[in-house]
Design a protein around this motif. Sequence first.
Motif, PDB file in Angstrom:
ATOM      1  N   ALA A 125       0.860  -1.162   0.014  1.00 29.18           N
ATOM      2  CA  ALA A 125       0.081  -0.002  -0.132  1.00 29.18           C
ATOM      3  C   ALA A 125       0.987   1.223   0.056  1.00 29.18           C
ATOM      4  O   ALA A 125       2.155   1.122   0.307  1.00 29.18           O
ATOM      5  CB  ALA A 125      -0.774  -0.112   1.269  1.00 29.18           C
ATOM      6  N   ARG A 129      -4.799   5.151   5.959  1.00 28.45           N
ATOM      7  CA  ARG A 129      -5.616   6.122   6.711  1.00 28.45           C
ATOM      8  C   ARG A 129      -6.078   5.762   7.903  1.00 28.45           C
ATOM      9  O   ARG A 129      -6.726   4.747   8.049  1.00 28.45           O
ATOM     10  CB  ARG A 129      -6.782   6.430   5.544  1.00 28.45           C
ATOM     11  CG  ARG A 129      -6.458   6.907   4.068  1.00 28.45           C
ATOM     12  CD  ARG A 129      -7.366   7.400   3.245  1.00 28.45           C
ATOM     13  NE  ARG A 129      -6.890   7.572   1.863  1.00 28.45           N
ATOM     14  CZ  ARG A 129      -7.859   7.567   0.842  1.00 28.45           C
ATOM     15  NH1 ARG A 129      -8.911   7.268   0.893  1.00 28.45           N
ATOM     16  NH2 ARG A 129      -7.059   7.909  -0.273  1.00 28.45           N
ATOM     17  N   HIS A 276      -7.684   1.792   7.312  1.00 31.78           N
ATOM     18  CA  HIS A 276      -7.722   0.857   6.137  1.00 31.78           C
ATOM     19  C   HIS A 276      -6.459   1.559   5.173  1.00 31.78           C
ATOM     20  O   HIS A 276      -5.990   2.365   5.373  1.00 31.78           O
ATOM     21  CB  HIS A 276      -8.944   1.125   5.363  1.00 31.78           C
ATOM     22  CG  HIS A 276      -9.703   2.266   5.327  1.00 31.78           C
ATOM     23  ND1 HIS A 276     -10.743   2.806   4.748  1.00 31.78           N
ATOM     24  CD2 HIS A 276      -9.045   3.671   5.707  1.00 31.78           C
ATOM     25  CE1 HIS A 276     -11.031   3.948   4.646  1.00 31.78           C
ATOM     26  NE2 HIS A 276      -9.988   4.539   5.431  1.00 31.78           N
ATOM     27  N   PHE A 278      -4.626   2.068   1.291  1.00 32.85           N
ATOM     28  CA  PHE A 278      -4.891   2.313   0.000  1.00 32.85           C
ATOM     29  C   PHE A 278      -3.558   2.267  -1.071  1.00 32.85           C
ATOM     30  O   PHE A 278      -2.618   2.418  -0.580  1.00 32.85           O
ATOM     31  CB  PHE A 278      -5.425   3.878  -0.112  1.00 32.85           C
ATOM     32  CG  PHE A 278      -7.069   3.744   0.406  1.00 32.85           C
ATOM     33  CD1 PHE A 278      -7.913   3.773  -0.244  1.00 32.85           C
ATOM     34  CD2 PHE A 278      -7.166   4.008   1.750  1.00 32.85           C
ATOM     35  CE1 PHE A 278      -9.067   4.088   0.188  1.00 32.85           C
ATOM     36  CE2 PHE A 278      -8.324   4.160   2.424  1.00 32.85           C
ATOM     37  CZ  PHE A 278      -9.363   4.255   1.583  1.00 32.85           C
ATOM     38  N   LYS A 282      -6.782   3.720  -4.349  1.00 33.67           N
ATOM     39  CA  LYS A 282      -7.720   2.559  -4.242  1.00 33.67           C
ATOM     40  C   LYS A 282      -7.651   1.575  -3.195  1.00 33.67           C
ATOM     41  O   LYS A 282      -6.585   1.132  -2.596  1.00 33.67           O
ATOM     42  CB  LYS A 282      -7.727   1.569  -5.484  1.00 33.67           C
ATOM     43  CG  LYS A 282      -7.872   2.283  -6.825  1.00 33.67           C
ATOM     44  CD  LYS A 282      -7.743   1.387  -8.165  1.00 33.67           C
ATOM     45  CE  LYS A 282      -7.989   1.806  -9.362  1.00 33.67           C
ATOM     46  NZ  LYS A 282      -7.661   1.044 -10.551  1.00 33.67           N
ATOM     47  N   PRO A 283      -8.853   1.446  -2.512  1.00 33.24           N
ATOM     48  CA  PRO A 283      -8.712   0.470  -1.213  1.00 33.24           C
ATOM     49  C   PRO A 283      -8.543  -0.635  -1.364  1.00 33.24           C
ATOM     50  O   PRO A 283      -8.933  -1.537  -2.416  1.00 33.24           O
ATOM     51  CB  PRO A 283     -10.313   0.699  -0.586  1.00 33.24           C
ATOM     52  CG  PRO A 283     -11.236   0.865  -2.029  1.00 33.24           C
ATOM     53  CD  PRO A 283     -10.392   1.843  -2.947  1.00 33.24           C
ATOM     54  N   TYR A 286     -11.239  -4.049   0.775  1.00 27.65           N
ATOM     55  CA  TYR A 286     -12.501  -4.563   0.458  1.00 27.65           C
ATOM     56  C   TYR A 286     -12.656  -5.670  -0.538  1.00 27.65           C
ATOM     57  O   TYR A 286     -12.003  -5.574  -1.671  1.00 27.65           O
ATOM     58  CB  TYR A 286     -13.338  -3.272  -0.275  1.00 27.65           C
ATOM     59  CG  TYR A 286     -14.611  -3.556  -0.664  1.00 27.65           C
ATOM     60  CD1 TYR A 286     -15.820  -3.635   0.192  1.00 27.65           C
ATOM     61  CD2 TYR A 286     -15.121  -3.854  -2.142  1.00 27.65           C
ATOM     62  CE1 TYR A 286     -17.032  -3.876   0.007  1.00 27.65           C
ATOM     63  CE2 TYR A 286     -16.306  -4.105  -2.282  1.00 27.65           C
ATOM     64  CZ  TYR A 286     -17.255  -4.429  -1.558  1.00 27.65           C
ATOM     65  OH  TYR A 286     -18.518  -4.667  -1.862  1.00 27.65           O
ATOM     66  N   GLU A 357     -14.603   2.293   0.047  1.00 27.13           N
ATOM     67  CA  GLU A 357     -13.907   3.000   0.107  1.00 27.13           C
ATOM     68  C   GLU A 357     -13.770   3.270   1.976  1.00 27.13           C
ATOM     69  O   GLU A 357     -13.241   3.785   2.558  1.00 27.13           O
ATOM     70  CB  GLU A 357     -14.341   4.542  -0.214  1.00 27.13           C
ATOM     71  CG  GLU A 357     -14.066   4.775  -1.836  1.00 27.13           C
ATOM     72  CD  GLU A 357     -14.658   3.866  -2.663  1.00 27.13           C
ATOM     73  OE1 GLU A 357     -15.962   3.497  -2.222  1.00 27.13           O
ATOM     74  OE2 GLU A 357     -14.321   3.657  -3.620  1.00 27.13           O
ATOM     75  N   GLN A 358     -15.114   2.768   2.403  1.00 27.27           N
ATOM     76  CA  GLN A 358     -15.293   2.916   3.794  1.00 27.27           C
ATOM     77  C   GLN A 358     -15.047   1.581   4.677  1.00 27.27           C
ATOM     78  O   GLN A 358     -14.916   1.564   5.745  1.00 27.27           O
ATOM     79  CB  GLN A 358     -16.809   3.205   4.131  1.00 27.27           C
ATOM     80  CG  GLN A 358     -17.503   4.527   3.706  1.00 27.27           C
ATOM     81  CD  GLN A 358     -18.652   4.595   3.963  1.00 27.27           C
ATOM     82  OE1 GLN A 358     -19.674   3.810   4.006  1.00 27.27           O
ATOM     83  NE2 GLN A 358     -19.188   5.742   4.413  1.00 27.27           N
ATOM     84  N   LYS A 359     -14.855   0.430   3.969  1.00 29.66           N
ATOM     85  CA  LYS A 359     -14.565  -0.785   4.423  1.00 29.66           C
ATOM     86  C   LYS A 359     -13.330  -0.622   5.519  1.00 29.66           C
ATOM     87  O   LYS A 359     -12.165  -0.541   4.763  1.00 29.66           O
ATOM     88  CB  LYS A 359     -14.501  -1.886   3.566  1.00 29.66           C
ATOM     89  CG  LYS A 359     -14.232  -3.364   3.960  1.00 29.66           C
ATOM     90  CD  LYS A 359     -15.306  -3.701   5.103  1.00 29.66           C
ATOM     91  CE  LYS A 359     -16.660  -3.622   4.703  1.00 29.66           C
ATOM     92  NZ  LYS A 359     -17.590  -3.832   5.871  1.00 29.66           N
ATOM     93  N   ARG A 360     -13.435  -1.018   6.542  1.00 31.14           N
ATOM     94  CA  ARG A 360     -12.201  -0.798   7.549  1.00 31.14           C
ATOM     95  C   ARG A 360     -12.395  -1.559   8.803  1.00 31.14           C
ATOM     96  O   ARG A 360     -13.358  -2.241   8.925  1.00 31.14           O
ATOM     97  CB  ARG A 360     -11.968   0.543   7.802  1.00 31.14           C
ATOM     98  CG  ARG A 360     -13.373   1.135   8.713  1.00 31.14           C
ATOM     99  CD  ARG A 360     -13.240   2.625   9.114  1.00 31.14           C
ATOM    100  NE  ARG A 360     -14.271   3.104   9.767  1.00 31.14           N
ATOM    101  CZ  ARG A 360     -15.583   3.632   9.399  1.00 31.14           C
ATOM    102  NH1 ARG A 360     -15.649   3.631   7.999  1.00 31.14           N
ATOM    103  NH2 ARG A 360     -16.399   4.067  10.088  1.00 31.14           N
TER     104      ARG A 360
END
Length: 477
Positions: A125, A129, A276, A278, A282-283, A286, A357-360
């Motif tokens: 990565a 974040r 998470h 990135f 891009k995440p 997920y 984008e929210q998956k954490r």
Amino acid sequence: MFKTYDEVMDFCKRENIQMIDFKMIDLIGRWRHLSIPVGRFKPDTLKYGIGFDGSNYGFAPVEKSDMVFIPDISTAVYDPFTEVPTLSMIGDVYVIAQPENYRFDQDPRAVAFKAEEYMKSTGIADEMRIGPEYEFYVFDHVSYEALPNKTGFRIDAEQAIWNSGSNEYQNLGYKIPLKGGYHITAPQDVLYDLRSRMSMLLEQNGIPVKYHHHEVGGPGQIEIEVEFGPMREMADKTMLAKYLIKNLAFKEGKTVTFMPKPLYGEAGSGLHVHMHLFKEGKPIFYDENGYAGLSQEAMYFIGGLLKHAPAVLAFTNPSTNSYKRLVPGYEAPVSICFATANRSAVIRVPAYAKSPEQKRFEFRSSDATCNPYLAFSAILMAGLDGIQQKIDPVAEGFGPYDVNLYNLPPEEQAKIKSLPQSLDEALDALEKDHDFLLKGGVFPKRLIEIWIEAKRKEARRVNDIPHPMEFEMYYDL
């Protein structure tokens, strides 16, 4: 805030800034500061820095204590609490050498920088974040002493249930019951306006607030959750947030503590860390087909963080008071496991975070007595090791446990590994398990040794002092 020296000086002229303040973090996690008149701030300051005594920061021995700090002008903010208009910025610590000074590898901010660089070098990565949740208590009075013949503390909060029978002043009732403060509303929620002012102050200083509310603790426990940002930047903002919150409360005749467990029998205060990864924007956490929507990389990250959790806690929970919070029955984790929407697990996957984008997930054990640069870096290094070593949290027996762990039968609870129950236990774990922190030169081995030595002294200091409860239990034997 600024990119060039000229931008700094233009701002100072425009806003009539008269002093420039520099803040450096010491080993334990407190800000120290030094100020100069604005006229003394020259271009050479950004090249050669300002000298200081590193031994008083816990960094260097007395015989090699001369160091310099170089300001990071990108961190500059207007200090709202000084009478003389002041611009404040963070300083990075350097070792004095010829021909050029070099970055001090034990400076906590340098550790965070190296952790981010190491993450990028792995190819896994390029950005971590995080989103911290700040929990703390606001009291109206606190006194404490630890003398040879007298030891104790006294805390008061007007809204506390213990004041429901007070006749020393006009008592209007509406006190908050024990552990009854979660999302309480007015008139019990007497801290609402203060929380709003705190939140607006954070916003004005570049720390976007997600929301604020009264927390579980009846005698003035507050939570302010902020939006996500890059790891080192959020460590900077965590230090700034604590500074702004404590000083605003102090200005208004209140006192704030980020101690994990200031009150027996009440909810403790944590520093939950949502995270998470990135890559190229891009995440990578997920996967719609994975457990709770998590990718295999996310699961490995969880595996690494849980496997190294006892050692990580030496940085994320570095006070003796930390382990008075990590006890059953208070929504604080005590077991090394993960789950979805389960606040009794040390790693919780929020069920409401559904988009890529929210998956954490969040690490729930940490608290705000930590040095955020070291704590966030340790979390990242443990997770990266999990991805590199392909540590499967399910195969390791870490879950998922989508049940209330406190209600499991004793034989089932016995199968789950426990978090350290004391600072000494966490330090023991760090002594045995720290190779993952040394990768890429992120954590210098000497820093880990100094940290363990300093924290052992803290633990001995607390353990050596007779406790008031010991008098109640043993005085008449």
